[in-house]
Scaffold this active site. Structure first.
Site, PDB file in Angstrom:
ATOM      1  N   ARG A 186      -9.329  -2.675  20.611  1.00 27.21           N
ATOM      2  CA  ARG A 186      -9.357  -3.755  21.618  1.00 27.21           C
ATOM      3  C   ARG A 186      -8.366  -4.869  21.291  1.00 27.21           C
ATOM      4  NH1 ARG A 186     -15.144  -4.434  19.905  1.00 27.21           N
ATOM      5  NH2 ARG A 186     -15.339  -2.764  21.407  1.00 27.21           N
ATOM      6  N   GLU A 213     -10.881  -1.922  16.625  1.00 20.33           N
ATOM      7  CA  GLU A 213      -9.471  -2.245  16.385  1.00 20.33           C
ATOM      8  C   GLU A 213      -8.649  -2.083  17.659  1.00 20.33           C
ATOM      9  OE1 GLU A 213      -8.378   0.085  12.970  1.00 20.33           O
ATOM     10  OE2 GLU A 213      -9.787  -1.013  11.711  1.00 20.33           O
ATOM     11  N   GLU A 218     -12.092  -0.210  27.158  1.00 17.66           N
ATOM     12  CA  GLU A 218     -12.381  -0.499  25.739  1.00 17.66           C
ATOM     13  C   GLU A 218     -13.415  -1.613  25.594  1.00 17.66           C
ATOM     14  OE1 GLU A 218      -9.438  -0.102  22.760  1.00 17.66           O
ATOM     15  OE2 GLU A 218      -8.172   1.170  24.015  1.00 17.66           O
ATOM     16  N   GLY A 271       5.012 -15.620  49.823  1.00 18.17           N
ATOM     17  CA  GLY A 271       4.904 -14.326  50.521  1.00 18.17           C
ATOM     18  C   GLY A 271       5.568 -13.210  49.731  1.00 18.17           C
ATOM     19  N   SER A 328     -15.829   8.227  27.145  1.00 20.95           N
ATOM     20  CA  SER A 328     -16.589   7.916  28.357  1.00 20.95           C
ATOM     21  C   SER A 328     -16.932   9.154  29.189  1.00 20.95           C
ATOM     22  CB  SER A 328     -15.786   6.963  29.249  1.00 20.95           C
ATOM     23  OG  SER A 328     -15.454   5.803  28.546  1.00 20.95           O
ATOM     24  N   THR A 350      -7.427   8.141  29.419  1.00 20.26           N
ATOM     25  CA  THR A 350      -6.025   7.703  29.419  1.00 20.26           C
ATOM     26  C   THR A 350      -5.175   8.738  28.675  1.00 20.26           C
ATOM     27  OG1 THR A 350      -6.712   5.401  29.425  1.00 20.26           O
ATOM     28  CG2 THR A 350      -4.471   5.834  28.648  1.00 20.26           C
ATOM     29  N   GLY A 365     -20.719   4.642  30.083  1.00 21.40           N
ATOM     30  CA  GLY A 365     -19.512   3.839  29.893  1.00 21.40           C
ATOM     31  C   GLY A 365     -19.817   2.787  28.846  1.00 21.40           C
ATOM     32  N   THR A 392     -16.128  -3.682  28.480  1.00 23.58           N
ATOM     33  CA  THR A 392     -15.948  -4.691  29.542  1.00 23.58           C
ATOM     34  C   THR A 392     -16.104  -6.096  28.939  1.00 23.58           C
ATOM     35  OG1 THR A 392     -18.304  -4.771  30.036  1.00 23.58           O
ATOM     36  CG2 THR A 392     -16.997  -3.127  31.251  1.00 23.58           C
TER      37      THR A 392
HETATM   38  C1  LIG Z   1      -7.982   3.025  33.814  1.00 25.93           C
HETATM   39  C2  LIG Z   1      -9.059   3.367  32.850  1.00 25.93           C
HETATM   40  C3  LIG Z   1      -8.730   3.964  31.650  1.00 25.93           C
HETATM   41  C4  LIG Z   1      -9.738   4.317  30.746  1.00 25.93           C
HETATM   42  N1  LIG Z   1      -9.419   4.988  29.582  1.00 25.93           N
HETATM   43  C5  LIG Z   1     -10.405   5.483  28.795  1.00 25.93           C
HETATM   44  C6  LIG Z   1     -10.111   6.335  27.691  1.00 25.93           C
HETATM   45  O1  LIG Z   1      -8.950   6.611  27.381  1.00 25.93           O
HETATM   46  N2  LIG Z   1     -11.140   6.845  26.970  1.00 25.93           N
HETATM   47  C7  LIG Z   1     -12.440   6.575  27.268  1.00 25.93           C
HETATM   48  O2  LIG Z   1     -13.329   7.085  26.568  1.00 25.93           O
HETATM   49  N3  LIG Z   1     -12.768   5.759  28.311  1.00 25.93           N
HETATM   50  C8  LIG Z   1     -11.791   5.215  29.081  1.00 25.93           C
HETATM   51  N4  LIG Z   1     -12.090   4.407  30.162  1.00 25.93           N
HETATM   52  C9  LIG Z   1     -13.486   4.113  30.460  1.00 25.93           C
HETATM   53  C10 LIG Z   1     -13.837   2.651  30.195  1.00 25.93           C
HETATM   54  O3  LIG Z   1     -13.878   2.404  28.823  1.00 25.93           O
HETATM   55  C11 LIG Z   1     -15.159   2.370  30.920  1.00 25.93           C
HETATM   56  O4  LIG Z   1     -14.870   2.340  32.308  1.00 25.93           O
HETATM   57  C12 LIG Z   1     -15.765   1.050  30.480  1.00 25.93           C
HETATM   58  O5  LIG Z   1     -16.245   1.157  29.170  1.00 25.93           O
HETATM   59  C13 LIG Z   1     -16.911   0.608  31.393  1.00 25.93           C
HETATM   60  O6  LIG Z   1     -17.814   1.644  31.607  1.00 25.93           O
HETATM   61  P1  LIG Z   1     -18.301   2.005  33.104  1.00 25.93           P
HETATM   62  O7  LIG Z   1     -17.072   2.174  33.914  1.00 25.93           O
HETATM   63  O8  LIG Z   1     -19.232   3.134  33.017  1.00 25.93           O
HETATM   64  O9  LIG Z   1     -19.027   0.708  33.594  1.00 25.93           O
HETATM   65  P2  LIG Z   1     -20.597   0.323  33.347  1.00 25.93           P
HETATM   66  O10 LIG Z   1     -20.938   0.515  31.901  1.00 25.93           O
HETATM   67  O11 LIG Z   1     -21.433   1.017  34.354  1.00 25.93           O
HETATM   68  O12 LIG Z   1     -20.550  -1.227  33.664  1.00 25.93           O
HETATM   69  C14 LIG Z   1     -20.591  -1.746  34.983  1.00 25.93           C
HETATM   70  C15 LIG Z   1     -20.799  -3.260  34.888  1.00 25.93           C
HETATM   71  O13 LIG Z   1     -22.052  -3.534  34.246  1.00 25.93           O
HETATM   72  C16 LIG Z   1     -21.855  -4.420  33.164  1.00 25.93           C
HETATM   73  N5  LIG Z   1     -22.787  -4.116  32.084  1.00 25.93           N
HETATM   74  C17 LIG Z   1     -23.104  -2.889  31.577  1.00 25.93           C
HETATM   75  N6  LIG Z   1     -23.968  -3.019  30.563  1.00 25.93           N
HETATM   76  C18 LIG Z   1     -24.194  -4.333  30.409  1.00 25.93           C
HETATM   77  C19 LIG Z   1     -24.977  -5.121  29.512  1.00 25.93           C
HETATM   78  N7  LIG Z   1     -25.705  -4.545  28.539  1.00 25.93           N
HETATM   79  N8  LIG Z   1     -24.994  -6.469  29.651  1.00 25.93           N
HETATM   80  C20 LIG Z   1     -24.242  -7.061  30.613  1.00 25.93           C
HETATM   81  N9  LIG Z   1     -23.458  -6.389  31.469  1.00 25.93           N
HETATM   82  C21 LIG Z   1     -23.444  -5.048  31.374  1.00 25.93           C
HETATM   83  C22 LIG Z   1     -20.409  -4.189  32.722  1.00 25.93           C
HETATM   84  O14 LIG Z   1     -19.889  -5.326  32.030  1.00 25.93           O
HETATM   85  C23 LIG Z   1     -19.716  -3.942  34.055  1.00 25.93           C
HETATM   86  O15 LIG Z   1     -19.352  -5.165  34.625  1.00 25.93           O
HETATM   87  C24 LIG Z   1     -11.097   4.018  31.049  1.00 25.93           C
HETATM   88  C25 LIG Z   1     -11.408   3.395  32.265  1.00 25.93           C
HETATM   89  C26 LIG Z   1     -10.419   3.080  33.159  1.00 25.93           C
HETATM   90  C27 LIG Z   1     -10.805   2.449  34.480  1.00 25.93           C
END
Ligand SMILES: Cc1cc2nc3c(=O)[nH]c(=O)nc-3n(C[C@H](O)[C@H](O)[C@H](O)COP(=O)(O)OP(=O)(O)OC[C@H]3O[C@@H](n4cnc5c(N)ncnc54)[C@H](O)[C@@H]3O)c2cc1C
Length: 389
Positions: free
Chosen positions: A253, A251, A373, A350, A136, A168, A141, A375
């Site tokens: 996920r 895998e 991994e 509470g 990411s 992570t 994302g 959304t």
């Molecule tokens: C605590 C934490 C640990 C993480 N660890 C890792 C890691 O180890 N390695 C790594 O590479 N990444 C990691 N991530 C990143 C994580 O995988 C991304 O945050 C996630 O994939 C979502 O991407 P984004 O945050 O850019 O959200 P966005 O992609 O901007 O999404 C925002 C919203 O839009 C929705 N959305 C986006 N596109 C569509 C679509 N086509 N149709 C419908 N809805 C859509 C999404 O469902 C979401 O609700 C981590 C994130 C967190 C918060």
């Protein structure tokens, strides 16, 4: 038609083999004795102590699927899932540290690593070194292949520039699987996976995020500024990084499903114990049918989540298609975790809202299951695509 005898029938999904049962029991014992006493402090300090990580290595859960020849456990993917479930029952932050190590990093090295990379990385990953998986970025994302981190070929090296976000294990890791593009015009076909090591010139770990939940798990920015890696650091083939990413995340996920399952189990156990102890109107609140029914519904949710996860993991080990099942198990388990943790807070009253009791933390920890991994919307997209194609 001949009716099959009982021993010719496939076993129940939740029936564990002797090996699986022994592993689950030893991880459960470890989690109760070594992790439970540290949970609150780790959440408050947003840190997993190195001494605990060392003990996870000693227990053998940091290299579950690494073959014996490289010093690992020689186990199955299902073994990894059991480990993540049991650790997350006590602390989902420790659960995800171990999950990323096994289901993403080791999985990718086992599947895509050259003999040289395997010989170098696997013994280290099994014995003392933590891995991280860096796909990411700030601008990519869900649309992961829109990444902009760039790798330029230069003699017998690649020089990488870019920034990764949300990684992570960023604080603890020694090895990072970093995805970069060697050719932005080629779209996803330019994406390549590289092994970047802590200490390499031009590589540094940046800001650590201050999070809602799984606070002890580190989530960091990575900075790559003219970071030179040898060509032997390419994991898989140049231009095939998209395959490395997709296949490991498919895998991985299932592991997140297991993390959320463990969390839900932990929350329900706390709830049952507490409702038996807490007295109102002259009796335990567990004696009220309204409370019993809520607990029964949560237990049913948990059983359904477990069946989805175990089935997806066993399909993967049997080398059968599991993509839809993996997406279903992740979305469902993360919703079950959120619902169960929310019920736990409600039934603690509470006391559920304060940090002196364990369920407030689990409620915060549950939210991440619907985000990383892939959304929940992205899981639904995968399920729908497979149904409609
Ligand atoms: C605590 C934490 C640990 C993480 N660890 C890792 C890691 O180890 N390695 C790594 O590479 N990444 C990691 N991530 C990143 C994580 O995988 C991304 O945050 C996630 O994939 C979502 O991407 P984004 O945050 O850019 O959200 P966005 O992609 O901007 O999404 C925002 C919203 O839009 C929705 N959305 C986006 N596109 C569509 C679509 N086509 N149709 C419908 N809805 C859509 C999404 O469902 C979401 O609700 C981590 C994130 C967190 C918060």
């Amino acid at each position: 038609m001949t009716i099959p005898t009982a021993d010719a029938l496939p076993g129940p999904l939740t029936a564990l083999t002797e090996d699986e049962r022994l592993l689950r029991n030893s991880v459960r014992e470890f989690a109760e004795a070594q992790i439970r006493p540290l949970v609150r402090e780790m959440d408050e300090h947003a840190k997993i102590p190195r001494s605990l990580i060392d003990r996870l290595f000693d227990l053998g859960v940091m290299g579950v699927e690494i073959p014996d020849a490289f010093g690992g456990g020689g186990g199955t993917f299902f073994h990894s899932v059991l480990v993540v479930e049991e650790l997350s029952r006590v602390d989902p932050s420790v659960g995800v540290l171990v999950d990323v190590q096994n289901t993403l990093v080791i999985n990718a090295v086992l599947r895509w690593g050259s003999q040289e990379l395997k010989a170098r990385l696997l013994p280290a990953l099994a014995s003392k070194q933590v891995g991280a998986y860096a796909l990411s970025e700030a601008g990519s994302g869900s649309d992961a292949f829109a990444l902009t981190t760039r790798a330029r070929e230069d003699g017998d090296s690649f020089v990488i520039d870019g920034r990764k976000l949300w990684i992570t294990n960023g604080n603890e890791a020694d090895f990072f699987i970093v995805f970069a593009t060697v050719n932005p015009e080629a779209g996803y076909r330019g994406i390549t996976a590289f092994i970047v090591e802590r200490g390499m010139a031009g590589f540094s770990v940046g800001k650590k995020e201050d999070k809602l939940g799984i606070r002890a798990s580190s989530t960091c920015e990575l900075l790559l500024e003219s970071c030179r890696v040898p060509k032997s650091a390419v994991l898989g083939e140049v231009g095939k990084g998209y395959k490395v990413a997709i296949e490991t995340l498919n895998e991985g996920r299932i592991g997140i499903g297991a993390q959320m399952l463990g969390l839900a189990v932990g929350a329900l156990e706390h709830t049952i114990k507490y409702t038996k102890e807490r007295r109102q109107f002259g009796k335990s609140i567990a004696d009220f049918q309204g409370v019993q029914f809520q607990i029964a519904r949560a237990a049913t949710d948990i059983e359904a989540a477990r069946l989805l996860i175990y089935n997806a993991a066993r399909l993967r080990d049997a080398r059968q298609p599991f993509l839809t099942e993996a997406a279903m198990c992740k979305i469902f388990s993360s919703e079950v975790a959120e619902r169960t943790a929310s019920l736990a807070v409600n039934l603690y009253g509470g006391y559920g809202f304060v940090k002196d009791y364990p369920v407030e933390k689990l409620y915060r920890d549950a939210k991440i299951g619907q985000i990383y991994e892939g959304t929940s919307n992205l899981q639904l997209q995968t399920i729908a695509k497979n149904l409609m194609s």
